[in-house]
Design an enzyme around this catalytic site. Sequence first.
Site, short mmCIF file in Angstrom:
data_model
loop_
_atom_site.label_atom_id
_atom_site.label_comp_id
_atom_site.label_asym_id
_atom_site.label_seq_id
_atom_site.Cartn_x
_atom_site.Cartn_y
_atom_site.Cartn_z
N SER A 166 0.84 -1.20 0.00
CA SER A 166 0.00 0.00 0.00
C SER A 166 0.88 1.25 0.00
CB SER A 166 -0.90 0.01 1.24
OG SER A 166 -1.59 1.24 1.29
N HIS A 193 -1.17 -1.09 -4.38
CA HIS A 193 -2.46 -0.75 -3.77
C HIS A 193 -2.45 0.75 -3.47
CE1 HIS A 193 -6.14 -1.58 -1.44
NE2 HIS A 193 -5.69 -0.66 -0.60
N ASP A 233 -4.54 4.02 -2.06
CA ASP A 233 -5.66 4.44 -1.23
C ASP A 233 -6.05 5.89 -1.49
OD1 ASP A 233 -6.08 2.09 0.49
OD2 ASP A 233 -4.03 2.50 1.17
N MET A 241 -8.56 8.78 -0.32
CA MET A 241 -9.45 9.16 0.79
C MET A 241 -9.90 10.59 0.64
SD MET A 241 -7.17 7.67 3.90
CE MET A 241 -6.53 6.00 3.90
N HIS A 286 -8.15 1.77 -4.37
CA HIS A 286 -9.16 1.59 -3.33
C HIS A 286 -9.75 2.96 -3.00
CE1 HIS A 286 -9.74 0.49 1.25
NE2 HIS A 286 -10.89 0.68 0.63
N MET A 332 -11.90 5.37 -1.02
CA MET A 332 -12.62 5.59 0.24
C MET A 332 -13.23 6.98 0.14
SD MET A 332 -9.75 3.88 2.65
CE MET A 332 -8.60 3.87 1.29
N MET A 378 -12.03 -5.09 4.72
CA MET A 378 -11.26 -4.20 5.59
C MET A 378 -11.03 -4.90 6.93
SD MET A 378 -10.59 -1.70 3.70
CE MET A 378 -9.55 -0.98 4.98
N ASP A 405 -7.23 -6.01 3.68
CA ASP A 405 -6.61 -4.69 3.76
C ASP A 405 -6.63 -4.14 5.18
OD1 ASP A 405 -5.54 -2.25 3.14
OD2 ASP A 405 -7.29 -1.50 2.04
N GLY A 442 0.86 -2.19 4.08
CA GLY A 442 1.41 -0.84 4.02
C GLY A 442 2.59 -0.70 4.94
C1 DX5 Z 1 -6.59 1.84 5.29
C2 DX5 Z 1 -6.10 1.61 3.88
C3 DX5 Z 1 -5.04 0.56 3.83
C4 DX5 Z 1 -3.78 0.93 4.54
C5 DX5 Z 1 -3.13 -0.32 5.02
O1 DX5 Z 1 -7.66 2.70 5.25
O2 DX5 Z 1 -7.16 1.17 3.06
O3 DX5 Z 1 -4.77 0.17 2.49
O4 DX5 Z 1 -2.89 1.65 3.71
O5 DX5 Z 1 -2.06 0.02 5.80
P1 DX5 Z 1 -1.45 -0.96 6.90
O6 DX5 Z 1 -0.97 -2.19 6.17
O7 DX5 Z 1 -0.36 -0.16 7.50
O8 DX5 Z 1 -2.56 -1.31 7.87
ZN ZN Z 2 -6.66 0.23 1.06
#
Ligand code: DX5
Ligand code: ZN
Length: 220
Positions: free
Chosen positions: A9, A34, A36, A38, A67, A69, A138, A176, A198
């Site tokens: 991530s 991956h 993210d 947001m 992904h 969000m 999640m 994730d 991540g």
């Molecule tokens: C959380 C994200 C994840 C995040 C994972 O909202 O969707 O993809 O980056 O990070 P780690 O592996 O550090 O939990």
């Molecule tokens: Zn994610």
Amino acid sequence: MSSKLIAPSVLAADFANLQRDIDMVNKSEADWFHIDIMDGVFVPNISFGMPVLQAIAKHAKKTIDVHLMIVDPDRYIKTFADLGSDILTVHYEACTHLHRTLQAIKSEGMKAGVALNPHTSISLLEDTINDIDLVCLMSVNPGFGGQSFIENTYNKVRQLKALIERKGASTLIEIDGGVTNKNAKALVEAGADVLVAGSYVFKSENQPETIKSLKALANS
Ligand code: DX5
Ligand code: ZN
């Protein structure tokens, strides 16, 4: 059994050295990027937007797994296709007309993913699972990297796997949040196909080695 995939991530990468970190993933045994996105509304955090994804896509040589969000993701489906997303995942909780959204993602030539928050039941996918290429479970509440893994995820993976088999679907199961060497093997044993990681990857001393060992664990 097809090989299990690792998706670092980029949220946990060093944004001041993004090209270096992307090249590290390119050269590593990782399978996907991956990404993210947001919006500060669907989740209480803002990550990065289109110009950063464009810069990532320019250098990334592997599948780009985006992904979202964000609320009302339909507004941006074409934009993410144009930016080079291979897989576009929307949140179940953000889609009033999920079936329509999935068709719109596919009509732009991308694979369609659906993410479920930790409180959202697998049973809600009963009528759409055959239209979904990937379900992102999640295993933390979305919004931040570096949180701890929610143990109930194992039950959800098993329920989802059973649903996929019962419906004869070919949906991949992605996990994730909080993935490490402590839970990777058990997640795969429960039915996971793709592990997002991540902090575990980017905060480690030897990132390619961490990816390599996570991949070996997932495929052992
Ligand atoms: C959380 C994200 C994840 C995040 C994972 O909202 O969707 O993809 O980056 O990070 P780690 O592996 O550090 O939990
Ligand atoms: Zn994610």
